[in-house]
Scaffold this motif. Structure first.
Motif, PDB file in Angstrom:
ATOM      1  N   MET A   7       0.845  -1.178   0.000  1.00 42.35           N
ATOM      2  CA  MET A   7       0.000   0.000   0.000  1.00 42.35           C
ATOM      3  C   MET A   7       0.889   1.240   0.000  1.00 42.35           C
ATOM      4  N   LYS A   8       0.544   2.187  -0.840  1.00 45.20           N
ATOM      5  CA  LYS A   8       1.233   3.474  -0.905  1.00 45.20           C
ATOM      6  C   LYS A   8       0.272   4.556  -0.428  1.00 45.20           C
ATOM      7  N   TYR A   9       0.828   5.698  -0.021  1.00 49.65           N
ATOM      8  CA  TYR A   9       0.021   6.800   0.482  1.00 49.65           C
ATOM      9  C   TYR A   9       0.377   8.087  -0.240  1.00 49.65           C
ATOM     10  N   LEU A  10      -0.664   8.828  -0.625  1.00 52.99           N
ATOM     11  CA  LEU A  10      -0.503  10.081  -1.341  1.00 52.99           C
ATOM     12  C   LEU A  10      -0.865  11.232  -0.408  1.00 52.99           C
ATOM     13  N   LEU A  11       0.031  12.202  -0.290  1.00 53.64           N
ATOM     14  CA  LEU A  11      -0.202  13.385   0.529  1.00 53.64           C
ATOM     15  C   LEU A  11      -1.092  14.364  -0.235  1.00 53.64           C
ATOM     16  N   ILE A  12      -2.168  14.806   0.411  1.00 55.53           N
ATOM     17  CA  ILE A  12      -3.082  15.782  -0.170  1.00 55.53           C
ATOM     18  C   ILE A  12      -3.166  16.955   0.795  1.00 55.53           C
ATOM     19  N   MET A  13      -2.919  18.160   0.289  1.00 57.29           N
ATOM     20  CA  MET A  13      -2.789  19.322   1.161  1.00 57.29           C
ATOM     21  C   MET A  13      -3.658  20.484   0.689  1.00 57.29           C
ATOM     22  N   GLN A  14      -4.139  21.276   1.661  1.00 60.76           N
ATOM     23  CA  GLN A  14      -4.888  22.503   1.393  1.00 60.76           C
ATOM     24  C   GLN A  14      -4.402  23.596   2.343  1.00 60.76           C
ATOM     25  N   VAL A  15      -4.427  24.839   1.863  1.00 64.04           N
ATOM     26  CA  VAL A  15      -4.152  26.001   2.698  1.00 64.04           C
ATOM     27  C   VAL A  15      -5.501  26.652   2.972  1.00 64.04           C
ATOM     28  N   CYS A  16      -5.807  26.887   4.249  1.00 63.85           N
ATOM     29  CA  CYS A  16      -7.108  27.418   4.633  1.00 63.85           C
ATOM     30  C   CYS A  16      -6.969  28.724   5.416  1.00 63.85           C
ATOM     31  N   SER A  17      -7.956  29.591   5.241  1.00 61.91           N
ATOM     32  CA  SER A  17      -8.039  30.843   5.994  1.00 61.91           C
ATOM     33  C   SER A  17      -9.226  30.750   6.942  1.00 61.91           C
ATOM     34  N   SER A  18      -8.950  30.861   8.229  1.00 54.94           N
ATOM     35  CA  SER A  18     -10.033  30.843   9.213  1.00 54.94           C
ATOM     36  C   SER A  18     -10.868  32.118   9.122  1.00 54.94           C
ATOM     37  N   ILE A  19     -10.274  33.224   8.687  1.00 57.69           N
ATOM     38  CA  ILE A  19     -10.993  34.487   8.541  1.00 57.69           C
ATOM     39  C   ILE A  19     -11.991  34.399   7.383  1.00 57.69           C
ATOM     40  N   ALA A  20     -11.516  33.984   6.215  1.00 59.41           N
ATOM     41  CA  ALA A  20     -12.378  33.888   5.028  1.00 59.41           C
ATOM     42  C   ALA A  20     -13.215  32.611   5.017  1.00 59.41           C
ATOM     43  N   GLN A  21     -12.889  31.674   5.895  1.00 56.99           N
ATOM     44  CA  GLN A  21     -13.549  30.369   5.965  1.00 56.99           C
ATOM     45  C   GLN A  21     -13.553  29.669   4.614  1.00 56.99           C
ATOM     46  N   THR A  22     -12.370  29.688   3.970  1.00 59.54           N
ATOM     47  CA  THR A  22     -12.190  29.008   2.685  1.00 59.54           C
ATOM     48  C   THR A  22     -10.864  28.277   2.681  1.00 59.54           C
ATOM     49  N   CYS A  23     -10.767  27.319   1.784  1.00 60.87           N
ATOM     50  CA  CYS A  23      -9.521  26.580   1.575  1.00 60.87           C
ATOM     51  C   CYS A  23      -9.211  26.550   0.084  1.00 60.87           C
ATOM     52  N   THR A  24      -7.942  26.408  -0.246  1.00 62.72           N
ATOM     53  CA  THR A  24      -7.556  26.205  -1.631  1.00 62.72           C
ATOM     54  C   THR A  24      -8.061  24.829  -2.065  1.00 62.72           C
ATOM     55  N   GLU A  25      -8.076  24.603  -3.362  1.00 59.99           N
ATOM     56  CA  GLU A  25      -8.406  23.271  -3.866  1.00 59.99           C
ATOM     57  C   GLU A  25      -7.353  22.287  -3.347  1.00 59.99           C
ATOM     58  N   PRO A  26      -7.744  21.049  -3.065  1.00 63.65           N
ATOM     59  CA  PRO A  26      -6.757  20.062  -2.616  1.00 63.65           C
ATOM     60  C   PRO A  26      -5.679  19.837  -3.680  1.00 63.65           C
ATOM     61  N   VAL A  27      -4.443  19.737  -3.228  1.00 65.66           N
ATOM     62  CA  VAL A  27      -3.305  19.503  -4.124  1.00 65.66           C
ATOM     63  C   VAL A  27      -2.707  18.144  -3.786  1.00 65.66           C
ATOM     64  N   GLU A  28      -2.535  17.308  -4.801  1.00 65.34           N
ATOM     65  CA  GLU A  28      -1.887  16.005  -4.625  1.00 65.34           C
ATOM     66  C   GLU A  28      -0.385  16.214  -4.736  1.00 65.34           C
ATOM     67  N   LEU A  29       0.338  15.786  -3.726  1.00 62.83           N
ATOM     68  CA  LEU A  29       1.785  15.995  -3.687  1.00 62.83           C
ATOM     69  C   LEU A  29       2.513  14.660  -3.825  1.00 62.83           C
ATOM     70  N   TYR A  30       3.246  14.552  -4.892  1.00 62.54           N
ATOM     71  CA  TYR A  30       4.020  13.339  -5.168  1.00 62.54           C
ATOM     72  C   TYR A  30       5.456  13.554  -4.738  1.00 62.54           C
ATOM     73  N   PRO A  31       6.225  12.530  -4.506  1.00 60.28           N
ATOM     74  CA  PRO A  31       5.956  11.116  -4.760  1.00 60.28           C
ATOM     75  C   PRO A  31       5.085  10.500  -3.662  1.00 60.28           C
ATOM     76  N   MET A  32       4.555   9.318  -3.954  1.00 59.48           N
ATOM     77  CA  MET A  32       3.775   8.603  -2.961  1.00 59.48           C
ATOM     78  C   MET A  32       4.735   8.041  -1.910  1.00 59.48           C
ATOM     79  N   HIS A  33       4.173   7.731  -0.740  1.00 59.76           N
ATOM     80  CA  HIS A  33       4.983   7.293   0.395  1.00 59.76           C
ATOM     81  C   HIS A  33       4.696   5.829   0.705  1.00 59.76           C
ATOM     82  N   ASN A  34       5.699   5.162   1.241  1.00 64.74           N
ATOM     83  CA  ASN A  34       5.598   3.726   1.508  1.00 64.74           C
ATOM     84  C   ASN A  34       4.809   3.384   2.761  1.00 64.74           C
TER      85      ASN A  34
END
Length: 70
Positions: free
Chosen positions: A1-28
Protein backbone atom coordinates in the motif's frame (compact mmCIF):
# COMPACT_ATOMS: atom_id res chain seq x y z
CA UNK A 1 0.00 0.00 0.00
CA UNK A 2 1.23 3.47 -0.90
CA UNK A 3 0.02 6.80 0.48
CA UNK A 4 -0.50 10.08 -1.34
CA UNK A 5 -0.20 13.38 0.53
CA UNK A 6 -3.08 15.78 -0.17
CA UNK A 7 -2.79 19.32 1.16
CA UNK A 8 -4.89 22.50 1.39
CA UNK A 9 -4.15 26.00 2.70
CA UNK A 10 -7.11 27.42 4.63
CA UNK A 11 -8.04 30.84 5.99
CA UNK A 12 -10.03 30.84 9.21
CA UNK A 13 -10.99 34.49 8.54
CA UNK A 14 -12.38 33.89 5.03
CA UNK A 15 -13.55 30.37 5.97
CA UNK A 16 -12.19 29.01 2.68
CA UNK A 17 -9.52 26.58 1.58
CA UNK A 18 -7.56 26.21 -1.63
CA UNK A 19 -8.41 23.27 -3.87
CA UNK A 20 -6.76 20.06 -2.62
CA UNK A 21 -3.30 19.50 -4.12
CA UNK A 22 -1.89 16.01 -4.63
CA UNK A 23 1.78 15.99 -3.69
CA UNK A 24 4.02 13.34 -5.17
CA UNK A 25 5.96 11.12 -4.76
CA UNK A 26 3.78 8.60 -2.96
CA UNK A 27 4.98 7.29 0.40
CA UNK A 28 5.60 3.73 1.51
CA UNK A 29 3.83 4.11 4.87
CA UNK A 30 1.20 6.28 6.51
CA UNK A 31 3.84 7.38 9.00
CA UNK A 32 6.14 8.64 6.23
CA UNK A 33 3.27 10.47 4.54
CA UNK A 34 2.10 12.12 7.77
CA UNK A 35 5.63 13.17 8.68
CA UNK A 36 6.12 14.81 5.28
CA UNK A 37 2.69 16.47 5.64
CA UNK A 38 3.72 18.18 8.86
CA UNK A 39 7.08 19.26 7.46
CA UNK A 40 5.59 20.61 4.22
CA UNK A 41 2.83 22.34 6.16
CA UNK A 42 5.42 24.07 8.35
CA UNK A 43 7.33 25.15 5.24
CA UNK A 44 4.18 26.63 3.68
CA UNK A 45 3.44 28.62 6.85
CA UNK A 46 7.01 29.91 6.93
CA UNK A 47 6.88 30.86 3.23
CA UNK A 48 3.64 32.81 3.74
CA UNK A 49 5.23 34.65 6.64
CA UNK A 50 4.09 35.69 10.07
CA UNK A 51 2.15 38.76 8.94
CA UNK A 52 -0.01 36.92 6.35
CA UNK A 53 -0.58 33.90 8.60
CA UNK A 54 -1.71 36.16 11.45
CA UNK A 55 -3.83 38.36 9.17
CA UNK A 56 -5.70 35.48 7.49
CA UNK A 57 -5.46 32.99 10.40
CA UNK A 58 -3.91 30.46 8.00
CA UNK A 59 -3.99 26.77 8.80
CA UNK A 60 -2.69 23.86 6.76
CA UNK A 61 -4.99 20.91 6.25
CA UNK A 62 -3.60 17.62 4.98
CA UNK A 63 -4.37 13.97 4.74
CA UNK A 64 -2.79 10.76 3.49
CA UNK A 65 -4.90 8.81 1.01
CA UNK A 66 -4.19 5.11 0.63
CA UNK A 67 -3.56 4.02 -2.94
CA UNK A 68 -3.24 0.53 -4.36
CA UNK A 69 0.33 -0.23 -5.37
CA UNK A 70 0.93 -0.18 -9.09
Amino acid sequence: MKYLLIMQVCSSIAQTCTEPVELYPMHNSYYDCATVGYIRGLNVVRELGEEEVNKQKIVIKFGCQSMASI
